[in-house]
Design a protein around this motif. Structure first.
Motif, PDB file in Angstrom:
ATOM      1  N   LEU A  80       0.864  -1.190   0.000  1.00  0.00           N
ATOM      2  CA  LEU A  80       0.000   0.000   0.000  1.00  0.00           C
ATOM      3  C   LEU A  80       0.897   1.234   0.000  1.00  0.00           C
ATOM      4  O   LEU A  80       1.790   1.366   0.849  1.00  0.00           O
ATOM      5  CB  LEU A  80      -0.910  -0.016   1.236  1.00  0.00           C
ATOM      6  CG  LEU A  80      -2.003  -1.097   1.209  1.00  0.00           C
ATOM      7  CD1 LEU A  80      -2.736  -1.141   2.537  1.00  0.00           C
ATOM      8  CD2 LEU A  80      -2.999  -0.840   0.077  1.00  0.00           C
ATOM      9  N   ARG A  81       0.670   2.119  -0.964  1.00  0.00           N
ATOM     10  CA  ARG A  81       1.540   3.299  -1.074  1.00  0.00           C
ATOM     11  C   ARG A  81       1.397   4.213   0.132  1.00  0.00           C
ATOM     12  O   ARG A  81       2.368   4.772   0.621  1.00  0.00           O
ATOM     13  CB  ARG A  81       1.205   4.059  -2.362  1.00  0.00           C
ATOM     14  CG  ARG A  81       1.838   3.426  -3.587  1.00  0.00           C
ATOM     15  CD  ARG A  81       1.830   4.386  -4.758  1.00  0.00           C
ATOM     16  NE  ARG A  81       0.478   4.645  -5.248  1.00  0.00           N
ATOM     17  CZ  ARG A  81      -0.173   3.841  -6.089  1.00  0.00           C
ATOM     18  NH1 ARG A  81       0.404   2.745  -6.534  1.00  0.00           N
ATOM     19  NH2 ARG A  81      -1.389   4.128  -6.502  1.00  0.00           N
ATOM     20  N   ASN A  82       0.166   4.348   0.621  1.00  0.00           N
ATOM     21  CA  ASN A  82      -0.041   5.179   1.813  1.00  0.00           C
ATOM     22  C   ASN A  82      -0.504   4.274   2.937  1.00  0.00           C
ATOM     23  O   ASN A  82      -1.353   3.413   2.732  1.00  0.00           O
ATOM     24  CB  ASN A  82      -1.136   6.215   1.574  1.00  0.00           C
ATOM     25  CG  ASN A  82      -0.787   7.086   0.393  1.00  0.00           C
ATOM     26  OD1 ASN A  82       0.335   7.551   0.277  1.00  0.00           O
ATOM     27  ND2 ASN A  82      -1.751   7.261  -0.510  1.00  0.00           N
ATOM     28  N   ARG A  83       0.037   4.502   4.127  1.00  0.00           N
ATOM     29  CA  ARG A  83      -0.408   3.664   5.238  1.00  0.00           C
ATOM     30  C   ARG A  83      -1.859   4.016   5.574  1.00  0.00           C
ATOM     31  O   ARG A  83      -2.196   5.203   5.705  1.00  0.00           O
ATOM     32  CB  ARG A  83       0.469   3.908   6.464  1.00  0.00           C
ATOM     33  CG  ARG A  83       0.211   2.867   7.548  1.00  0.00           C
ATOM     34  CD  ARG A  83       1.007   3.156   8.804  1.00  0.00           C
ATOM     35  NE  ARG A  83       0.950   2.015   9.710  1.00  0.00           N
ATOM     36  CZ  ARG A  83      -0.083   1.734  10.491  1.00  0.00           C
ATOM     37  NH1 ARG A  83      -1.153   2.515  10.475  1.00  0.00           N
ATOM     38  NH2 ARG A  83      -0.059   0.687  11.282  1.00  0.00           N
ATOM     39  N   PRO A  84      -2.736   2.998   5.708  1.00  0.00           N
ATOM     40  CA  PRO A  84      -4.121   3.310   6.092  1.00  0.00           C
ATOM     41  C   PRO A  84      -4.155   3.987   7.463  1.00  0.00           C
ATOM     42  O   PRO A  84      -3.201   3.909   8.243  1.00  0.00           O
ATOM     43  CB  PRO A  84      -4.797   1.940   6.139  1.00  0.00           C
ATOM     44  CG  PRO A  84      -3.930   1.043   5.330  1.00  0.00           C
ATOM     45  CD  PRO A  84      -2.534   1.565   5.485  1.00  0.00           C
TER      46      PRO A  84
END
Ligand code: AMP
Length: 308
Positions: A137-141
């Motif tokens: 995932l490119r951005n951490r949730p």
């Protein structure tokens, strides 16, 4: 808010004192997604099945509003298969068969459209795969929650320990908490487990409710005394689905709101056990859910005036 769910999508064969099923639809991600569909219409599933998996099962998920674009179908391979038998008390079970099949070499591919999901539920699956999902995932949730089980503690403890470092909420049962921490006391176990990484820990205690831990705080939720427990399979996953989807719906990850999420999780688990497999989770109404949550609230509240 959008929710990304990963976990097993499976065939299960279940034996309880009340009966026995042939291969029915099961799997952690199946239960989590179905339950979550009642709280958010943005549920995105990542998983894998073999070519033996009937299309009608996938359509059932889609009809409930689950996005299955991330569900891989492997030609020439067999779906994950799990079989379990419950003891007379319905609290403990023996795993009879675990055939990993497609899960053995599962490479979780995250569709581009899932990339910005704010909430991530890592359902029961190999900890290496759970770790891969986080790293892809490119951005951490905003919040990463994870479930696991004794099976993975037995065969992949180092990988499990690595994955646990990366998450926010671990959701396990009492037996698993004891195995992971080496502590019998659940309070001591919670301290050791939170020191491994997660800031929040939920310990499910079957018919005795659930505990939520965070720093030095603890919240104890009851379980609803049900007249009939027909099949506990998927109760843990339904809890996880109710918990994470309530957080995704309300978009509030404070300890106070997590208490409510624990009640929603407990309510969804209480439906799950009333019939075999996923049967009871299909076609629930919002009124039924709200009434069940109210039953939990009245079970938990007590009014006492203390004598001086
Ligand atoms: P629960 O009763 O909530 O613990 O979950 C039951 C579900 O977990 C069943 O539908 C199984 O297909 C699934 N399951 C059992 N063992 C495993 C495993 N080792 N990895 C992933 N999923 C599993």
């Amino acid at each position: 808010m959008s929710l990304l769910v990963i976990g097993s999508v499976a065939f299960d064969a279940i034996e309880t004192p009340f009966g026995k099923t042939d291969k029915i639809i099961g799997g952690a991600a199946t239960y989590i997604s179905m339950v979550s569909s009642y709280h958010t219409d943005d549920v995105n599933l990542v998983g894998v099945v073999g070519e033996d998996f009937p299309n009608e099962h996938i359509e059932l998920l889609q009809n409930m509003g689950v996005n299955t674009d991330g569900l891989q179908i492997k030609e020439g391979e067999k779906s994950f298969f799990w079989s379990g038998r419950y003891h007379n008390d319905m609290n403990s079970r023996d795993t009879l068969v675990t055939e990993l099949n497609v899960l053995e070499n599962f490479d979780p591919i995250i569709p581009e459209a899932y990339q910005n999901c704010e909430y991530l539920m890592l359902g029961n699956l190999s900890p290496q795969v759970q770790h891969t999902v986080i790293s892809r995932l490119r951005n951490r949730p905003k919040l990463v929650a994870m479930d696991t089980m004794n099976f993975w503690m037995d065969i992949a403890l180092p990988e499990l320990t690595e994955t646990i470092k990366k998450i926010d909420v671990l959701i396990i049962n009492d037996e698993e908490a004891r195995q992971l921490s080496g502590e019998y006391s659940l309070v001591k176990a919670s301290q050791k487990i939170m020191a491994m990484g997660p800031r929040f820990l939920v310990i499910k205690k079957g018919e005795h409710g659930a505990l939520l831990f965070h720093e030095n705080y603890v919240f104890s939720a009851p379980a609803l005394p049900l007249e009939e427990v027909f099949d506990p399979t998927g109760a843990g996953d339904s809890f996880a689905g109710g918990f994470i989807s309530y957080l995704a719906k309300t978009d509030d990850i404070t300890f106070e709101n997590m208490k409510r999420a624990v009640i929603y999780g407990s309510a969804m688990a209480s439906f799950c056990v009333e019939k075999f497999g996923t049967e009871r989770l299909v076609g629930l109404t919002h009124t039924e859910i709200e009434n069940r949550v109210k039953a939990f609230i009245s079970l938990s509240s007590v009014d006492i005036s203390l004598a001086n």
